[in-house]
Enzyme design. Sequence first.
Site, PDB file in Angstrom:
ATOM      1  N   SER A  62       1.229  32.297 -48.900  1.00  0.00           N
ATOM      2  CA  SER A  62      -0.119  32.859 -48.951  1.00  0.00           C
ATOM      3  C   SER A  62      -0.921  32.456 -47.707  1.00  0.00           C
ATOM      4  CB  SER A  62      -0.804  32.418 -50.241  1.00  0.00           C
ATOM      5  OG  SER A  62      -2.021  33.102 -50.434  1.00  0.00           O
ATOM      6  N   ASP A  84       2.004  42.878 -53.918  1.00  0.00           N
ATOM      7  CA  ASP A  84       2.377  41.822 -54.864  1.00  0.00           C
ATOM      8  C   ASP A  84       1.233  41.454 -55.805  1.00  0.00           C
ATOM      9  OD1 ASP A  84       0.610  40.344 -53.343  1.00  0.00           O
ATOM     10  OD2 ASP A  84       2.070  38.881 -52.632  1.00  0.00           O
ATOM     11  N   HIS A 128       2.265  37.518 -56.718  1.00  0.00           N
ATOM     12  CA  HIS A 128       1.952  36.689 -55.557  1.00  0.00           C
ATOM     13  C   HIS A 128       2.334  35.218 -55.724  1.00  0.00           C
ATOM     14  CE1 HIS A 128      -0.012  35.796 -51.790  1.00  0.00           C
ATOM     15  NE2 HIS A 128      -0.807  34.917 -52.365  1.00  0.00           N
TER      16      HIS A 128
END
Length: 682
Positions: A268, A584, A637
């Site tokens: 991320s 995602d 995610h």
Amino acid sequence: MSSVRRRRGSEAQSKEIQAEENNKEEEEEEKEHGEDDNDKNKKKKKMKDEKSKEKQEKKRKWSCIDSCCWFVGCICTVWWLMLFLYKLMPASLPQYVTEAITGPLPDPPGVKLKKEGLTAKHPVVFVPGIVTGGLELWEGHQCAEGLFRKRLWGGTFGEVYKRPSCWAEHMSLDNETGLDPPGIRVRPVSGLVAADYFAPGYFVWAVLIANLAHIGYEEKSMYMAAYDWRISFQNTEVRDRALSRIKSNIELMVATNGGNKAVILPHSMGVLYFLHFMKWVEAPAPLGGGGGSDWCSKYIKAVVNIGGPFLGVPKAIAGLFSAEARDIAVARALAPGFLDNDLFRLQTLQHVMRMTRTWDSTMSMIPRGGETIWGGLDWSPEEGYTPSERKQNSNNTQLTGQETNKTNVNYGRMISFGRDVAEAPSTEIEMTDFRGAIKGHSVANTSCRDVWTEYHDMGVEGVRAVAEHKVYTASSIIDLLQFVAPKMMARGSAHFSYGIADNLDDPKYQHYKYWSNPLETKLPNAPDMEIFSMYGVGLPTERAYIYKLSPYAECYIPFEIDTTAEGPDEDSCLKGGVYTVDGDETVPVLSTGFMCAKGWRGKTRFNPFGIKTYIREYEHSPPANFLEGRGTQSGAHVDIMGNFALIEDVIRVAAGAKGEDLRGDQVYSDIFKWSEKIKLRL
């Protein structure tokens, strides 16, 4: 005899008279007692009334933000109780029940690859993203007494509902400097426990760490590069020496693991953070680490990016603009007014906005590249995408002419005030320039300064001007945020940049504010290094929003997502005021995949040394049943960190495999087609 009778009669009369007098006295006493009782009853009633008033006042005081937090606390308590009961069960029971229902479970990737003979080779460095790393208190105000080195973020989140105002105060940063407020020091938790679990039972890195341990990895060959994810990337070095710690730990791990280069695993926002690190480590001191241009070539084998928002996230726009995203907007629609209604005196979103707008890191994820990357008023790279087509393509079915009928959605309009504006031809949209609007204090908001943000200084005219501009693209979004939150953007602009470099050799790009933008910096001189972009696909992901002016007044955020805006059918990309594309669930495919698909592929001006890049996509598949938890084939995610296919790829790279050994790219989306539509000079 007569005299005796008279005496007896007189005696009887006197007795009657005395009895009457006694009765009168008793009645008078009863009356007096009755009056006393009435007085007592009146006093008791007064006491009760006073107590009830006190209770009502206490209730009124209590119905502030604490009420919501105690409600959350009750939910958490039930959750913890269920976890406690789960822990009491024999370790083999859940597996036994699962296997009885679904059949024998496959071996975890670590066990499977150990049977194939793979062993630990390259040291591994984990770089967590925003929110997932734990934070603990080192110094605080009086309200935080007894919390020294207790987690304020991550773990049980106990302080959120025990003392919410105090917690928010200590989790906020200084609005001027972006660093610690006076008298407060909150620091990242160190070690693998910093981000193995976000909360009890909710894994982040834990599953991957456990699988790496199966092939021989230990803490001496794994390092969690924990940092304070709230502050800007360069300030993590200024305040905590976090970048220097990463540099020295990588050098030590390489030296103590037989000279094998490190494999870096950012997730991320950690992807952007490590991009910043690779430029910082090359740059000379004092702004950089002084490692020289060949440092990455010496110490890094591969950078395996997981769910990386290379080009930003549209979701960050909604968060900074109105402190919401699709999930919060849906919750607001289901329970109108609960999050921002004065009935409960919660003002939850305002408190969230005031706190998160002090976190400079959130501005690192504002979309980069402007209209060149994200599209404009009349075009977008993903034009023509529909969820139904995505499902059909994933099943390798042939589409008929009727099935390929596409809806005209212009994702380039990231914010539109009204669905009609989002769908109208650009020639029919009358836009007024908001930049010259006169701002002024709103008299109605003077009582709300304790929870208010920079919206307070806009005034009615400023708010109206923003709405009358009607539509915003990735380029005008920057101007919009600078108008509605000038203090926040002044800090952000000092640390981050969102453009495309014309000339990467220009000395200005040596400044650290450009280092996390892949469109304004070069990859390091490390031709043997490999870069992977691993991410999930097949989930609707936020891309553009339909907004409206908030109907509320005074203390309320003046803009909100229009949840009544819906598409014409089930397969529409518009649901609850949010346009979605493939991704995602957090980062669109365009952001995660473009740089490895085109921007860095081969020798380009952004990749002058020809570092090899690979795309590895993982098709989302929901859990087969509730016993599977968050799923071993998830593409979401965070849940993708438990995806068996991704974990297997990561372990193979850590054990020595190259991108070619993984059979190169693995693509399910239209990332290459969309990338071709982007006319970026390479």
